[in-house]
Every structure is written in C-alpha cells, then in structure tokens.
Scaffold this motif. Structure first.
Motif, short mmCIF file in Angstrom:
data_model
loop_
_atom_site.label_atom_id
_atom_site.label_comp_id
_atom_site.label_asym_id
_atom_site.label_seq_id
_atom_site.Cartn_x
_atom_site.Cartn_y
_atom_site.Cartn_z
N TYR A 158 24.78 44.47 15.94
CA TYR A 158 25.09 44.45 14.51
C TYR A 158 23.89 43.97 13.70
O TYR A 158 23.68 44.42 12.56
CB TYR A 158 26.30 43.57 14.24
N ALA A 159 23.11 43.05 14.25
CA ALA A 159 21.90 42.62 13.54
C ALA A 159 20.92 43.78 13.42
O ALA A 159 20.30 43.98 12.36
CB ALA A 159 21.26 41.45 14.28
N MET A 160 20.77 44.57 14.48
CA MET A 160 19.91 45.75 14.43
C MET A 160 20.46 46.77 13.44
O MET A 160 19.69 47.43 12.72
CB MET A 160 19.78 46.35 15.83
N TRP A 161 21.76 46.90 13.38
CA TRP A 161 22.39 47.82 12.43
C TRP A 161 22.11 47.37 11.00
O TRP A 161 21.86 48.19 10.10
CB TRP A 161 23.89 47.85 12.69
N SER A 162 22.14 46.06 10.77
CA SER A 162 21.83 45.53 9.44
C SER A 162 20.40 45.84 9.04
O SER A 162 20.12 46.21 7.89
CB SER A 162 22.06 44.02 9.42
N VAL A 190 13.71 39.76 6.91
CA VAL A 190 13.28 38.62 7.73
C VAL A 190 14.49 37.84 8.23
O VAL A 190 14.58 37.46 9.41
CB VAL A 190 12.34 37.69 6.93
N LEU A 191 15.47 37.62 7.34
CA LEU A 191 16.68 36.90 7.73
C LEU A 191 17.45 37.67 8.80
O LEU A 191 17.95 37.08 9.77
CB LEU A 191 17.56 36.66 6.51
N SER A 192 17.54 38.99 8.65
CA SER A 192 18.24 39.80 9.65
C SER A 192 17.54 39.74 11.00
O SER A 192 18.19 39.63 12.04
CB SER A 192 18.33 41.26 9.16
N VAL A 193 16.22 39.81 10.97
CA VAL A 193 15.45 39.70 12.21
C VAL A 193 15.65 38.33 12.84
O VAL A 193 15.78 38.21 14.08
CB VAL A 193 13.96 39.97 11.95
N CYS A 194 15.72 37.29 12.02
CA CYS A 194 15.92 35.94 12.55
C CYS A 194 17.29 35.81 13.21
O CYS A 194 17.42 35.17 14.27
CB CYS A 194 15.76 34.91 11.44
N PHE A 195 18.33 36.38 12.58
CA PHE A 195 19.64 36.36 13.22
C PHE A 195 19.62 37.18 14.52
O PHE A 195 20.26 36.81 15.50
CB PHE A 195 20.72 36.89 12.27
N LEU A 196 18.89 38.27 14.51
CA LEU A 196 18.72 39.06 15.72
C LEU A 196 18.10 38.20 16.82
O LEU A 196 18.56 38.19 17.97
CB LEU A 196 17.85 40.28 15.43
N ILE A 197 17.05 37.45 16.47
CA ILE A 197 16.40 36.58 17.45
C ILE A 197 17.34 35.48 17.91
O ILE A 197 17.40 35.16 19.11
CB ILE A 197 15.11 35.98 16.83
N ILE A 203 21.50 34.88 24.55
CA ILE A 203 21.49 35.55 25.86
C ILE A 203 20.53 34.83 26.80
O ILE A 203 20.83 34.61 27.98
CB ILE A 203 21.10 37.03 25.71
N VAL A 204 19.36 34.44 26.26
CA VAL A 204 18.40 33.69 27.07
C VAL A 204 19.00 32.38 27.54
O VAL A 204 18.77 31.94 28.68
CB VAL A 204 17.11 33.44 26.25
N VAL A 205 19.78 31.73 26.66
CA VAL A 205 20.43 30.47 27.02
C VAL A 205 21.36 30.67 28.22
O VAL A 205 21.33 29.89 29.19
CB VAL A 205 21.22 29.90 25.82
N VAL A 206 22.17 31.71 28.17
CA VAL A 206 23.12 31.96 29.25
C VAL A 206 22.39 32.33 30.54
O VAL A 206 22.73 31.86 31.63
CB VAL A 206 24.11 33.08 28.85
N VAL A 207 21.36 33.17 30.43
CA VAL A 207 20.60 33.57 31.60
C VAL A 207 19.92 32.36 32.25
O VAL A 207 19.95 32.19 33.48
CB VAL A 207 19.54 34.64 31.23
N SER A 208 19.32 31.51 31.43
CA SER A 208 18.65 30.32 31.98
C SER A 208 19.65 29.39 32.64
O SER A 208 19.35 28.76 33.67
CB SER A 208 17.90 29.58 30.87
N ALA A 209 20.86 29.29 32.09
CA ALA A 209 21.89 28.44 32.69
C ALA A 209 22.37 29.03 34.02
O ALA A 209 22.61 28.29 35.00
CB ALA A 209 23.06 28.27 31.74
N ASP A 210 22.52 30.36 34.08
CA ASP A 210 23.01 31.01 35.29
C ASP A 210 21.98 31.04 36.41
O ASP A 210 22.32 30.86 37.59
CB ASP A 210 23.46 32.44 34.98
N LEU A 211 20.71 31.26 36.05
CA LEU A 211 19.69 31.47 37.07
C LEU A 211 18.84 30.25 37.37
O LEU A 211 18.33 30.11 38.48
CB LEU A 211 18.76 32.63 36.64
#
Length: 380
Positions: A158-162, A190-197, A203-211
């Motif tokens: 949705y951020a990319m769609w925005s 810029v704000l949309s890109v920041c929400f995208l980031i 996702i990085v948080v979950v991956v780092s927690a899992d791996l």
C-alpha cells in the motif's frame, strides 16, 4: 527489557503515541474543506496508536494488565492495526490529491485481510505469546509468523501504491495547473517512502528475531521505535504545513469526446490569453481559467488537448515565454532584470522559467536579450 516498567526506547514510543493523539484531535476539530482527508488521517492515526500501544504492552511483561486481556485481546488489536494501516494511509494520500474519493462498497475489500486475520486468531486461539515466540515449528507458530510477514508485506504494497498515486497525480496535474506543487508533492513522497521503509523495517525485525535473536534482534526491534517517532513528526509537519496547499483534481478522468472543437470555443480561449491576460497569473489552473472565460473545464481541457495538441501546463507556459520574449526584446524594458521579466511573465519559479525558455527558444534569456539588442535598429 529490564525490570523497569518503561525504558528509554518505550519513552520514545509513548511520546509518539501522545503526538498522534494531539494531531488526530487537531485534524478532527479543524474546520474547512478536505474533511474527508482529515477523517481518514484521524482513522490512520488511531490505527497507528493502536499498533504502538499493542507493541508497547506486548513486549513489556512488567506492564500491569490482566493475563487474559494480554494473551487474548492483544492479538486482535495486532491484526486490526497491522492489516488496516496500509489501506488507510493509501486512501488518505488519495483524498489529499483528488477532490472526491468515491468510497463505494467495493472498497470494503481492502478490509478483508484484517477481518480474515481476526477470524483466524479467534478460531485458532492464537495468543500474544505465540506472536512473540513463534517457536517449535507447530502450526500455531507458523500461523503467527505468517501474520507478521503478511501484515508487513501488505503495508509495504500500500505504501508503494501511495507513491505511484503521487506519481500519476503529478502527470495529471500538468493538464490542470500552470505551476506544479513541487515542494508539497516532494514532502508527501518522502513521507510515503519513509512509511515504506518503516513497514519494510518491521519485516527485518521479524527476520532478525527468527534467524538471529539475542541482543541483535532486540537492537533492531527497539530502533523501530525511533523510526516511528521520526515518522510521526514528519506526518505532523505535512499535516500542519502542506495539507491545505494541495490542488485537488477530479478523481476520475472523463473520456474525451472525439467531436471537433468549435471555432467559438477556440476564440474564447484565445481571448482569455490575449485580452484577459490570464496566463500572467502565477498560480492559474484550468478550473480558474475556465471560470474566467465562462466555459466548462471539460470543454477547455478537450480543446487544448485535442485541437492545440498540448496540455494546459504547457499551453500557459508557452504564452508566458512569448511574453518574456516580448519584454526581453523591448528596449523600454532594458532596466528590467531577468527576475523581473520572469515574474512579469507569470512565472514564480526561476528554475521553471529557465527550463521552459531554453527548451522553447533554444537559448538562455540573457543570450536572447543580447541578440535582440544587437538586432534592434539604432535609436535616432
């Protein structure tokens, strides 16, 4: 987390929550146009607050809350906030850019992932500890991981769609405005890109927690609080400074008629330039132009696009360049600086003036003036 109820990372999250409450209250109470955008922003902020409160409580075992509520209620708020934030942000951006956002029953499909997630959580009995640990390879832990990854991916989409909506807005705005709202669009992009980031970072948080887990995963997770803090302040800036400056377009483009444009319509448009000198108004747009000459916007747009073979943005600036050439060639205007000329021609942006002048004339304004002066007959 340590033995204190709140640590420094939580403080940033708490400040962000209070900022969201303040800006939501302000936007809800603010009078004027664009109420739909304000309501969508308020709804988005409520969801963001719900997300942050859920995060604050879920990962803080010292927060006083009954176990039943913590284990069974938080997964529901998690699903609602994570799966709804993306669609609400997209509709907020869209409502800022277009004069009407037709919310039809079909748009309820955007809520389907959230509803399905809530139903699945209730049906399977998934609890907060399942969302936190995701261990053992069981079906419930697999479901918990799926909820984390899918909710983050949906938000990213949705951020990319925005962002793409902002891009197409800029493309369409060239047909309606003589000056594009560059800084406003830049900030919104810029704000949309920041929400995208930010949502991609989850996702990085979950991956780092899992791996990886351990201190590294904790550091990655707590850094997300700082990202949210910066994002909220950016959203406040956009809402307070730039929201009212967006020129809203019609939400749907009407198919252009194929019939010929009458000579009378073309003459009225030409009078708007030659007699009323409307192109010299710096912020003139197609709605204002059409109102001044007494024709429907659709008729003017059709005439400029189909018969003259250009867009309103180009049409107005071509006539402004002609005015600039006239002033630069006039010996009586030799005391005018280039800045004076561009302002008198209807431009309010130096870079836009030089870009258009070089493209349409093939030389810079200064060179054009020097050549015109050399070609002028000597004064008697």
């Amino acid at each position: 987390m340590d033995a204190r109820i709140f640590n420094v990372h939580d403080i940033f999250l708490i400040i962000t929550i209070f900022e969201a409450i303040l800006i939501a209250s302000y936007r809800y109470a603010q009078p004027g146009t664009g109420k739909r955008a304000s309501y969508l922003l308020v709804a988005f902020l409520i969801v963001v607050m719900l997300d942050m409160i859920t995060n604050l409580i879920m990962w803080n075992p010292y927060f006083p809350m009954p176990t039943l509520v913590r284990e069974h209620f938080l997964p529901l708020t998690f699903c609602l906030s994570h799966f709804v934030r993306g669609p609400l942000f997209y509709f907020y951006v869209r409502s800022l850019l277009y004069s009407s956002v037709p919310l039809r029953p079909i748009h309820l499909l955007h809520a389907v992932p959230a509803v399905m997630a809530v139903v699945v959580v209730i049906a399977t009995g998934l609890v907060s500890s399942d969302l936190q640990q995701r261990l053992g390879g069981s079906s419930i832990s697999t479901l918990a991981s799926f909820l984390w990854y899918s909710s983050s991916m949906i938000s990213v989409i949705y951020a990319m769609w925005s962002i793409s909506t902002l891009y197409f807005y800029m493309h369409r705005a060239k047909q309606h405005m003589s000056q594009l709202p560059g800084s406003e669009i830049t900030w919104m992009a810029v704000l949309s890109v920041c929400f995208l980031i930010s949502w991609a970072w989850s996702i990085v948080v979950v991956v780092s927690a899992d791996l990886v887990g351990g201190v590294f995963a904790d550091t990655v997770g707590t850094s997300h609080n700082f990202i949210r803090f910066l994002l909220m302040n950016g959203l406040i800036f956009i809402s307070l400074i730039y929201t009212g400056r967006f020129i809203r377009l019609q939400s749907e483009a009407h198919p252009e008629e194929e019939d010929a444009v009458s000579d009378e319509v073309l003459q009225v448009i030409e009078q708007g330039i030659q007699t009323q000198r409307l192109h010299l108004q710096p912020s003139i747009n197609i709605d204002q132009f059409s109102e001044k000459i007494g024709l429907p916007v659709r008729t003017v747009s059709h005439a400029i696009n189909r018969h003259l073979g250009t867009r309103f943005f180009e049409f107005i600036n071509q006539h402004r360049i002609e005015e600039a050439k006239r002033l630069l060639s006039d010996p009586k205007a030799n005391d005018m600086t280039i800045l004076d000329v561009l302002l008198a021609s209807g431009f309010n942006n130096k870079s836009s003036f030089h870009r258009f002048f070089n493209r349409l004339v093939g030389t810079s304004p200064s060179d054009f003036r020097r050549r015109a002066q050399r070609a002028a007959p000597p004064a008697k």
